[in-house]
Design a protein around this motif. Structure first.
Motif, PDB file in Angstrom:
ATOM      1  N   ASN A  84       0.893  -1.242  -0.023  1.00  0.00           N
ATOM      2  CA  ASN A  84       0.129  -0.253   0.122  1.00  0.00           C
ATOM      3  C   ASN A  84       1.084   1.169   0.081  1.00  0.00           C
ATOM      4  N   ASP A  89      -0.592  -1.159  -5.137  1.00  0.00           N
ATOM      5  CA  ASP A  89      -2.052  -1.795  -5.192  1.00  0.00           C
ATOM      6  C   ASP A  89      -2.548  -1.416  -3.539  1.00  0.00           C
ATOM      7  N   THR A  91      -5.967  -1.921  -3.174  1.00  0.00           N
ATOM      8  CA  THR A  91      -7.447  -2.557  -3.191  1.00  0.00           C
ATOM      9  C   THR A  91      -7.359  -3.768  -2.407  1.00  0.00           C
TER      10      THR A  91
END
Length: 312
Positions: A84, A89, A91
């Motif tokens: 993160n 990414d 999600t």
């Protein structure tokens, strides 16, 4: 706003620390270092406890479980946090979020119960020294460890199932770096007072009751230590229990802040930094506290290092 928790095809975007972009690189570096120290320290404790016969005692048996627990707990959240922070990414699927919630709550609940078990072990060692080996029989130790793991799992299943039954609405953004219960509760569509009351009871059982039992055991330990006439004996008793009490204060303090305040007053911004404390800092400190403050563990470490130099 429509409900979306019935659709497993839709997931969440974890905001993480993207609202503080200037901190992301610094946090990435520090968290990577802390995670590496956590892995190394806890694995070292597990290996030393298996290699050195002097550490084949109930105290180190439970410490091995705590170290393994910390390894699992950090690994359930930190790798995703590093991804993160790197911006690769942000999600997570709905199913992945539920799985992460279930695992983190289970491991956290297990630690709550395990710390009570460790307090009982210290109480027996200090207040019932003549009967210690009889009371802390290997079969009882194994049963207590199993009870801790099962207790954490049952509590997690209850809270996660209650969470899944709540209709969630609005944007799919979670202002956190992992699927944390108070953040998910803020997405509830409707009045969830009844569900939150049930969750609060479950949290009191898994957090407040163990904390009260630990405080009670240490009150008895303090009284027993004060009756010891020799200063050497007092220092040994305090040394035996001091490290465990420090871990207890750090862990329960952060857990109570996160899980025992009303959902409406929970600050997501503050909650993220508190979560860093109990997902990264405490698991990293546990090996440091238990090794640097423990003569047996330090002796086992030097013994292994000395043996390695001799072989070299």
């Amino acid at each position: 706003m429509r409900s979306f928790n019935t659709s497993f095809g839709e997931g969440f975007i974890l905001v993480g620390f993207s609202d503080w972009p200037q901190l992301e690189l610094i946090l990435f570096a520090f968290i990577l270092i802390f995670y590496s120290i956590t892995l190394f320290g806890n694995i070292t404790i597990i290996i030393l406890s298996q290699l050195d016969p002097r550490l084949h005692t109930p105290m180190y048996f439970f410490l091995c479980h705590l170290s393994f627990l910390d390894l699992c707990y950090t690994t359930s959240t930190v790798p995703q946090l590093l991804i993160n922070l790197s911006g690769l990414d942000r999600t997570i699927s709905y199913g992945g979020c539920v799985a992460q919630l279930l695992i983190s709550l289970s491991l956290g609940g297990t630690e709550c119960v395990l710390l009570v078990v460790m307090a009982f072990d210290r109480y027996t060692a200090v207040c019932r020294p003549l009967h210690y080996t009889t009371i802390m029989h290997p079969l009882l130790c194994q049963s207590l460890a199993i009870a801790a793991w099962v207790g954490g799992l049952v509590n997690s299943l209850i809270q996660t199932s209650l969470m899944m039954a709540m209709p969630l609405c609005g944007l799919h953004y979670l202002n956190h770096f992992f699927c944390e219960m108070p953040v998910l509760q803020k997405l509830a569509c409707e009045n969830t007072g009844g569900t939150e009351a049930k969750m609060f009871v479950a949290r009191v059982i898994i957090i407040v009751v163990p904390a009260a039992l630990i405080l009670g055991s240490y009150a008895h330990i303090a009284l027993a230590v004060l009756r010891i006439k020799s200063m050497a004996g007092r220092r040994k008793a305090f040394g035996t229990c001091g490290s465990h009490l420090l871990v207890v204060c750090l862990f329960y303090g952060s857990a109570m802040y996160t899980y025992l305040q009303p959902t409406g007053s929970y600050s997501e911004s503050e909650g993220k930094f508190v979560a860093l404390f109990y997902t990264i800092i405490i698991p990293m400190l546990n090996p440091v506290i238990y090794t640097l403050r423990n003569k047996d563990m330090k002796g086992a470490l030097w013994k292994v290092l000395g043996r390695g130099r001799d072989l070299g």
